[in-house]
Motif scaffolding. Structure first.
Motif, PDB file in Angstrom:
ATOM      1  N   SER A  38       0.235  -4.587  -0.248  1.00 45.50           N
ATOM      2  CA  SER A  38      -0.039  -5.387   0.934  1.00 45.50           C
ATOM      3  C   SER A  38       0.026  -4.490   2.165  1.00 45.50           C
ATOM      4  O   SER A  38       0.678  -3.448   2.157  1.00 45.50           O
ATOM      5  CB  SER A  38       0.979  -6.524   1.052  1.00 45.50           C
ATOM      6  OG  SER A  38       2.280  -5.989   1.205  1.00 45.50           O
ATOM      7  N   ALA A  39      -0.653  -4.909   3.215  1.00 42.93           N
ATOM      8  CA  ALA A  39      -0.705  -4.109   4.439  1.00 42.93           C
ATOM      9  C   ALA A  39       0.675  -3.880   5.049  1.00 42.93           C
ATOM     10  O   ALA A  39       0.899  -2.872   5.716  1.00 42.93           O
ATOM     11  CB  ALA A  39      -1.624  -4.779   5.452  1.00 42.93           C
ATOM     12  N   ASP A  40       1.620  -4.790   4.789  1.00 43.25           N
ATOM     13  CA  ASP A  40       2.959  -4.640   5.361  1.00 43.25           C
ATOM     14  C   ASP A  40       3.962  -4.008   4.390  1.00 43.25           C
ATOM     15  O   ASP A  40       5.162  -3.993   4.656  1.00 43.25           O
ATOM     16  CB  ASP A  40       3.473  -5.989   5.864  1.00 43.25           C
ATOM     17  CG  ASP A  40       3.604  -7.029   4.758  1.00 43.25           C
ATOM     18  OD1 ASP A  40       3.149  -6.774   3.615  1.00 43.25           O
ATOM     19  OD2 ASP A  40       4.152  -8.118   5.033  1.00 43.25           O
ATOM     20  N   LEU A  44       3.601   2.007   2.769  1.00 45.13           N
ATOM     21  CA  LEU A  44       2.429   2.367   3.573  1.00 45.13           C
ATOM     22  C   LEU A  44       2.759   2.571   5.051  1.00 45.13           C
ATOM     23  O   LEU A  44       1.858   2.860   5.846  1.00 45.13           O
ATOM     24  CB  LEU A  44       1.342   1.301   3.426  1.00 45.13           C
ATOM     25  CG  LEU A  44       0.691   1.195   2.048  1.00 45.13           C
ATOM     26  CD1 LEU A  44      -0.301   0.037   2.003  1.00 45.13           C
ATOM     27  CD2 LEU A  44       0.009   2.498   1.660  1.00 45.13           C
ATOM     28  N   GLN A  48      -2.597   5.390   7.828  1.00 47.53           N
ATOM     29  CA  GLN A  48      -3.849   4.738   8.194  1.00 47.53           C
ATOM     30  C   GLN A  48      -4.499   4.407   6.858  1.00 47.53           C
ATOM     31  O   GLN A  48      -4.709   5.314   6.045  1.00 47.53           O
ATOM     32  CB  GLN A  48      -4.738   5.696   8.993  1.00 47.53           C
ATOM     33  CG  GLN A  48      -4.134   6.196  10.279  1.00 47.53           C
ATOM     34  CD  GLN A  48      -4.157   5.138  11.360  1.00 47.53           C
ATOM     35  OE1 GLN A  48      -5.100   4.366  11.459  1.00 47.53           O
ATOM     36  NE2 GLN A  48      -3.113   5.094  12.167  1.00 47.53           N
ATOM     37  N   VAL A  49      -4.809   3.139   6.598  1.00 46.59           N
ATOM     38  CA  VAL A  49      -5.253   2.718   5.267  1.00 46.59           C
ATOM     39  C   VAL A  49      -6.571   1.959   5.358  1.00 46.59           C
ATOM     40  O   VAL A  49      -6.756   1.129   6.245  1.00 46.59           O
ATOM     41  CB  VAL A  49      -4.195   1.802   4.592  1.00 46.59           C
ATOM     42  CG1 VAL A  49      -4.605   1.451   3.167  1.00 46.59           C
ATOM     43  CG2 VAL A  49      -2.818   2.450   4.611  1.00 46.59           C
ATOM     44  N   LYS A  51      -9.545  -0.284   2.901  1.00 48.05           N
ATOM     45  CA  LYS A  51      -9.606  -1.168   1.734  1.00 48.05           C
ATOM     46  C   LYS A  51     -10.460  -0.546   0.628  1.00 48.05           C
ATOM     47  O   LYS A  51     -11.573  -0.097   0.863  1.00 48.05           O
ATOM     48  CB  LYS A  51     -10.215  -2.513   2.153  1.00 48.05           C
ATOM     49  CG  LYS A  51     -10.218  -3.558   1.061  1.00 48.05           C
ATOM     50  CD  LYS A  51     -10.698  -4.885   1.610  1.00 48.05           C
ATOM     51  CE  LYS A  51     -10.518  -5.955   0.556  1.00 48.05           C
ATOM     52  NZ  LYS A  51     -10.568  -7.284   1.149  1.00 48.05           N
ATOM     53  N   ASP A  55      -8.240  -3.477  -3.846  1.00 46.31           N
ATOM     54  CA  ASP A  55      -7.306  -4.016  -2.854  1.00 46.31           C
ATOM     55  C   ASP A  55      -7.658  -5.464  -2.529  1.00 46.31           C
ATOM     56  O   ASP A  55      -8.064  -5.802  -1.422  1.00 46.31           O
ATOM     57  CB  ASP A  55      -7.330  -3.159  -1.579  1.00 46.31           C
ATOM     58  CG  ASP A  55      -6.730  -1.791  -1.785  1.00 46.31           C
ATOM     59  OD1 ASP A  55      -5.727  -1.692  -2.522  1.00 46.31           O
ATOM     60  OD2 ASP A  55      -7.265  -0.820  -1.225  1.00 46.31           O
ATOM     61  N   ALA A  58      -6.014  -7.695   0.453  1.00 40.58           N
ATOM     62  CA  ALA A  58      -5.326  -6.817   1.402  1.00 40.58           C
ATOM     63  C   ALA A  58      -6.047  -6.865   2.748  1.00 40.58           C
ATOM     64  O   ALA A  58      -7.263  -6.957   2.813  1.00 40.58           O
ATOM     65  CB  ALA A  58      -5.287  -5.388   0.873  1.00 40.58           C
ATOM     66  N   ASP A  59      -5.256  -6.800   3.786  1.00 39.49           N
ATOM     67  CA  ASP A  59      -5.799  -6.899   5.133  1.00 39.49           C
ATOM     68  C   ASP A  59      -6.043  -5.495   5.706  1.00 39.49           C
ATOM     69  O   ASP A  59      -5.409  -5.090   6.673  1.00 39.49           O
ATOM     70  CB  ASP A  59      -4.834  -7.682   6.016  1.00 39.49           C
ATOM     71  CG  ASP A  59      -5.444  -8.061   7.345  1.00 39.49           C
ATOM     72  OD1 ASP A  59      -6.684  -8.099   7.438  1.00 39.49           O
ATOM     73  OD2 ASP A  59      -4.677  -8.303   8.295  1.00 39.49           O
ATOM     74  N   PHE A  60      -6.932  -4.759   5.066  1.00 44.22           N
ATOM     75  CA  PHE A  60      -7.290  -3.416   5.519  1.00 44.22           C
ATOM     76  C   PHE A  60      -8.759  -3.417   5.936  1.00 44.22           C
ATOM     77  O   PHE A  60      -9.573  -4.135   5.362  1.00 44.22           O
ATOM     78  CB  PHE A  60      -7.127  -2.381   4.394  1.00 44.22           C
ATOM     79  CG  PHE A  60      -5.757  -2.294   3.795  1.00 44.22           C
ATOM     80  CD1 PHE A  60      -4.655  -1.971   4.574  1.00 44.22           C
ATOM     81  CD2 PHE A  60      -5.562  -2.537   2.444  1.00 44.22           C
ATOM     82  CE1 PHE A  60      -3.390  -1.884   4.020  1.00 44.22           C
ATOM     83  CE2 PHE A  60      -4.304  -2.448   1.875  1.00 44.22           C
ATOM     84  CZ  PHE A  60      -3.210  -2.130   2.667  1.00 44.22           C
TER      85      PHE A  60
END
Length: 164
Positions: A38-40, A44, A48-49, A51, A55, A58-60
């Motif tokens: 997950s983004a949080d 991580l 800088q990520v 998607k 994923d 995932a909020d990327f």
């Protein structure tokens, strides 16, 4: 300017934390997708990520554009540009974005090459490498116009270095 680049960690967490500990002097940490986190997720933090195709939810973003040391870096996973077949679509995207460095993953094959004055970097995978047994990541060092790519085997030392 020093940038750690990794990709395709597919659920690994301790390894990402260890990379940041081992290479604490980086200006940027980039993950080219398929973290499956997950983004949080704490692993991580500081990365800088983008998607990847694995994923889900995932909020990327699909891509990032970073201005670093006078260079424009384009970061994407690669699946949207068919990088397993060729770099042609990704090259066109880099030209469209005026990027002169492109970081991507997806194929799990480590490599770096210069195409039409654009440096393409694939850090391979720290979980499931393809075409070699070593689990890899990259450190890119930029000094003026010189770009040095050091490929590392996870948990060990440098495998090879290329300068452009």
């Amino acid at each position: 300017m020093k940038i750690l680049i990794c990709s395709d960690s597919h659920g690994l967490t301790e390894e990402l934390i260890e990379l940041k500990k081992r290479h604490g002097d980086m200006d940027y940490y980039i993950h080219c997708g398929d973290s499956e986190l997950s983004a949080d997720h704490p692993a991580l933090d500081g990365f800088q990520v983008v998607k990847g195709n694995c994923d889900f939810g995932a909020d990327f973003p699909n891509q990032l554009a970073l201005n670093v040391a006078g260079h424009k870096l384009l970061v994407t996973h690669g699946h949207l540009y068919n990088v397993k077949s060729s770099l042609t679509s990704l090259r066109y995207k880099a030209l469209e974005e005026n990027a002169n460095i492109v970081c991507f993953g997806h194929s799990h094959v480590v490599g770096c090459e210069m195409v039409d004055d654009i440096l393409f970097i694939n850090p391979g995978s720290i979980r499931i490498p393809v075409l070699r047994k070593e689990k890899t990541y990259v450190i890119l060092e930029i000094k003026n116009e010189q770009k040095t790519v050091q490929v590392y085997e996870y948990g060990k030392d440098t495998l090879f270095t290329e300068t452009f």
